[in-house]
Scaffold this motif. Structure first.
Motif, PDB file in Angstrom:
ATOM      1  N   ARG A 186       0.844  -1.199   0.000  1.00 30.56           N
ATOM      2  CA  ARG A 186       0.000   0.000   0.000  1.00 30.56           C
ATOM      3  C   ARG A 186       0.884   1.256   0.000  1.00 30.56           C
ATOM      4  NH1 ARG A 186      -1.819   3.297   3.761  1.00 30.56           N
ATOM      5  NH2 ARG A 186      -1.282   2.047   5.570  1.00 30.56           N
ATOM      6  N   LEU A 209     -10.300  -9.292  -9.859  1.00 25.75           N
ATOM      7  CA  LEU A 209     -10.100  -8.315 -10.925  1.00 25.75           C
ATOM      8  C   LEU A 209      -8.768  -8.531 -11.649  1.00 25.75           C
ATOM      9  CD1 LEU A 209     -11.315  -5.249  -8.818  1.00 25.75           C
ATOM     10  CD2 LEU A 209     -12.661  -6.517 -10.505  1.00 25.75           C
ATOM     11  N   ASP A 223      -4.739  -5.136  -3.591  1.00 22.86           N
ATOM     12  CA  ASP A 223      -4.221  -4.055  -4.441  1.00 22.86           C
ATOM     13  C   ASP A 223      -5.265  -2.957  -4.632  1.00 22.86           C
ATOM     14  OD1 ASP A 223      -2.095  -5.735  -4.729  1.00 22.86           O
ATOM     15  OD2 ASP A 223      -2.614  -6.385  -6.768  1.00 22.86           O
ATOM     16  N   HIS A 224      -6.529  -3.323  -4.490  1.00 28.92           N
ATOM     17  CA  HIS A 224      -7.601  -2.366  -4.773  1.00 28.92           C
ATOM     18  C   HIS A 224      -8.132  -1.684  -3.516  1.00 28.92           C
ATOM     19  CE1 HIS A 224      -7.817  -3.705  -8.968  1.00 28.92           C
ATOM     20  NE2 HIS A 224      -7.543  -4.900  -8.464  1.00 28.92           N
ATOM     21  N   THR A 258      -6.967   0.511  -1.318  1.00 24.63           N
ATOM     22  CA  THR A 258      -5.909   1.454  -0.975  1.00 24.63           C
ATOM     23  C   THR A 258      -6.438   2.617  -0.141  1.00 24.63           C
ATOM     24  OG1 THR A 258      -6.306   2.461  -3.103  1.00 24.63           O
ATOM     25  CG2 THR A 258      -4.466   0.912  -2.943  1.00 24.63           C
ATOM     26  N   THR A 312     -13.094   1.900   1.617  1.00 23.96           N
ATOM     27  CA  THR A 312     -13.771   1.303   0.463  1.00 23.96           C
ATOM     28  C   THR A 312     -15.086   0.644   0.874  1.00 23.96           C
ATOM     29  OG1 THR A 312     -11.636   0.838  -0.587  1.00 23.96           O
ATOM     30  CG2 THR A 312     -13.514  -0.459  -1.369  1.00 23.96           C
ATOM     31  N   LYS A 340     -14.333   4.821  -1.700  1.00 25.08           N
ATOM     32  CA  LYS A 340     -14.254   4.217  -3.025  1.00 25.08           C
ATOM     33  C   LYS A 340     -15.283   3.086  -3.062  1.00 25.08           C
ATOM     34  CE  LYS A 340     -10.833   1.378  -5.464  1.00 25.08           C
ATOM     35  NZ  LYS A 340      -9.391   1.053  -5.484  1.00 25.08           N
ATOM     36  N   LEU A 379     -16.353  -0.443  -4.876  1.00 22.04           N
ATOM     37  CA  LEU A 379     -15.729  -1.494  -5.675  1.00 22.04           C
ATOM     38  C   LEU A 379     -16.670  -2.683  -5.700  1.00 22.04           C
ATOM     39  CD1 LEU A 379     -13.017  -2.418  -7.072  1.00 22.04           C
ATOM     40  CD2 LEU A 379     -12.357  -3.338  -4.856  1.00 22.04           C
TER      41      LEU A 379
END
Lengths: 70, 541
Positions: B88, B454, B460-461, B463, B466, B486, B488
């Motif tokens: 991160r 993904l 990784d997503h 960050t 979320t 975010k 997702l």
């Protein structure tokens, strides 16, 4: 829950077997046998609460409390 | 001035000079300059926190009393969670590329293997259970990342040869007096974070306690360089022929360096044991007739201690300054990295996002819980390795006597319970679990387990904060006051389902900026999300 009422089918047989197991051992070997036995039996019981109760009784710290719950 | 600076840097040998002394404009300021955050100590924890804060746009000054990273491998085992945190922050890949990966541990008694364990018996994680990497590299990669962040405008200022002489607490800041090779100057911090190690001068200066247990044992570390084809595993011995009655450990590090660790016992002659001829003799008995160089030797004893409170007004303690553990289990640096991970987003939210200071109090609740867990585990290992009484030794030996023939005693063999990320059970920032059938490992408070997603990996997503929809769609962005989340949405692939859905058909997770789970539900519910976000930001504490 620890069983504190008589539970062995033949207590005398077990007691005799326990003594036999220790016959001829040095003091160190006797202590080692007991330590192994504790671990073997603890695994068989497999319940932390029951074992805690057993430890307290063995240590003599909660005999009365257990007497009231049994 | 040159001579004075060198006096500062000669106290211990450094592996890399990373932040030579340079005069700061603050030293010429007429009134003390106040910074949002001042970090004392540029070790792994201090640098990770500085990088995190700088990337979040929070102005941060790091004061270190040296000008680089000290010599000696020191911490070498960096855990999966630490690598995920470094992913991160940026330098994760560099660390993994340089490090030695391992998942397998073997335990021997005498010459026989009695037990082996695989720390990561599960697929679908980007990172391995552990890498071995000398601490100087770990710190260097963090500082390189800081230099890159600075170049991109991150407000991070590292000041080498800056030693804190005095702190004075005020209601809304801490006043510091800082010594340098060119004399002292005054500085102020809205928040001061002490990452100054187990012997923390800041903690001592404030007269704060550090209580726990000292273990009566000595261990010799010999890091050697040799060419050998031993496997990349953690190998641990009880009572090996080369160190009778004691333990030993062998670990591979990068650059053909091997960590050898010998238990010595309590009553030893320290200087005799550190004598190079004696050390070489020990090494030779262990590895046989091979060429080797001694890279670093050290004798250590250990204690397990913790502060009662990690937050004192505007002064926060992180890493070894707050809690110290035995080295067995790799819970020191890895625990400290989780402190930094936990604290960064909270300080940023309080300083720039309008979050209440109660969010900082949650650092105490969560990380003290983790600190105690690390101390508990590392103390239990120490008790197994260093029995304190004949009775303790009796049971340890009973375990070792039976382990080869009886599987049931294997879980009792304790050569180190290796660092696992903390589960913030009962955290004031978590909302009640609202996902019927959801797996235990992902209940609120848990760190997110990685999984393929993904066409890469899930972590990784994640960050920043979320809202994660699994098998159900969530909005792409959710704004609640100052908090921007975010959104997702990912499909319920098998590994994701196993780790996040359990028997549920779909789920919505609220994920904190440190990749811990704050809340979860079976579907998207805007009102429930708003309440959970309030709680996550410390407004319901």
């Amino acid at each position: 829950m620890l069983i504190t009422e008589p539970n062995l089918g033949n207590a005398d047989d077990f007691y005799a077997a326990l003594l036999r197991a220790h016959d001829g051992l040095s003091e160190d070997e006797t202590h080692a046998l007991n330590a192994r036995l504790v671990l073997i039996l603890a695994n068989h019981i497999g319940d932390l609460e029951t074992l805690d109760q057993a430890l307290r009784i063995a240590r003599g710290t909660q005999v009365e409390a257990d007497a009231t719950t049994s | 001035m040159k001579d004075e600076a060198s006096a500062w840097t000669q106290r211990y040998e450094r592996a890399f000079q990373l932040y030579p002394y340079a005069r700061s404009a603050d030293q010429d300021a007429k009134v003390p300059v106040r910074h949002p955050v001042v970090i004392v100590g540029g070790g792994p924890v201090g640098m990770a926190l500085a990088l995190d804060l700088g990337q979040r746009g929070v102005g941060v000054v790091v004061l270190d009393d040296h000008d680089g990273v000290g010599q000696g491998s020191r911490a070498i085992c960096f855990a999966k969670r630490t690598l995920e945190i470094c992913d991160r922050l940026g330098p994760g890949q560099k660390m993994v590329d340089k490090g030695e990966q391992w998942n397998l541990g073997r335990v021997f008694r005498g010459e026989d293997q009695i037990y082996e364990f695989n720390l990561l018996p599960e697929d679908g994680h980007r990172r391995p259970a552990f890498i071995n990497l000398q601490q100087p590299y770990f710190e260097k990669f963090l500082v390189e990342e800081i230099r890159a962040a600075q170049a991109a405008g991150a407000p991070i200022d590292i000041r080498g040869c800056n030693r804190v002489l005095k702190t004075e607490a005020a209601a809304d800041h801490v006043a510091l007096e800082v010594d340098t090779p060119e004399g002292s100057y005054a500085l102020q911090a809205e928040w001061l974070v002490a990452c100054d190690g187990a012997n923390s001068p800041i903690r001592d200066g404030m007269g704060l306690g550090f209580d726990g247990r000292v273990f009566e044992d000595n261990f010799l570390i010999a890091d050697i360089r040799m060419q050998a084809s031993f496997p990349t595993e953690r190998r641990f011995w009880f009572d090996p022929p080369f160190n009778p009655g004691q333990t030993a450990l062998m670990h591979k590090q990068p650059d053909d360096v091997w960590r050898l660790d010998f238990q010595l016992g309590w009553d030893i002659d320290r200087s005799a044991e550190l004598n190079e001829t004696r050390v070489r003799e020990r090494v030779r008995e262990m590895i046989g007739e091979r060429d080797f160089d001694l890279v670093w030797t050290s004798i250590y004893t250990f204690r397990c201690c913790t502060m009662d409170q990690y937050v004192h007004g505007r002064v926060i303690f992180a890493g070894d300054s707050a809690h110290q553990v035995s080295p067995f289990g790799a819970r020191g640096a890895n625990g400290g990295m989780q402190d930094a991970d936990n604290l960064g987003w909270k300080l940023a939210a309080v300083l720039t996002g309008g979050a209440p200071e109660s969010l900082i109090a949650s650092y105490q609740a969560e990380r003290k819980h983790a600190g105690l867990e690390n101390i508990k585990n590392s103390s239990r290992t120490a008790d197994f390795l260093t029995p304190r009484s004949p009775a303790h030794a009796l049971f340890r030996d009973a375990v070792l006597d039976m382990v080869q023939d009886h599987a049931f005693v294997r879980p009792m063999v304790n050569s180190g319970r290796l660092s696992a990320p903390a589960q913030y059970e009962g955290s004031p920032l978590s909302s009640a679990d609202a996902l019927p059938g959801g797996p235990d490992r992902t209940k609120p408070g848990s760190p997110c387990p990685d999984a393929p997603a993904l066409s890469g990996y899930l972590l990784d997503h994640l960050t920043r904060a979320t809202v994660l929809g699994i098998g159900t769609a969530v909005p792409e962005e959710v704004t609640l006051g100052a908090v921007r989340l975010k959104g997702l949405s990912i499909p319920a692939d098998p590994m994701v389902s196993e780790r996040y859905l359990g028997s549920a058909a779909a789920a919505v997770y609220l994920i904190r900026p440190d990749q811990h789970i704050a809340a979860r539900w079976p579907q998207f519910d805007a009102a429930a999300l708003a309440a959970a976000v309030d709680r996550m930001m410390g407004r319901a504490c």
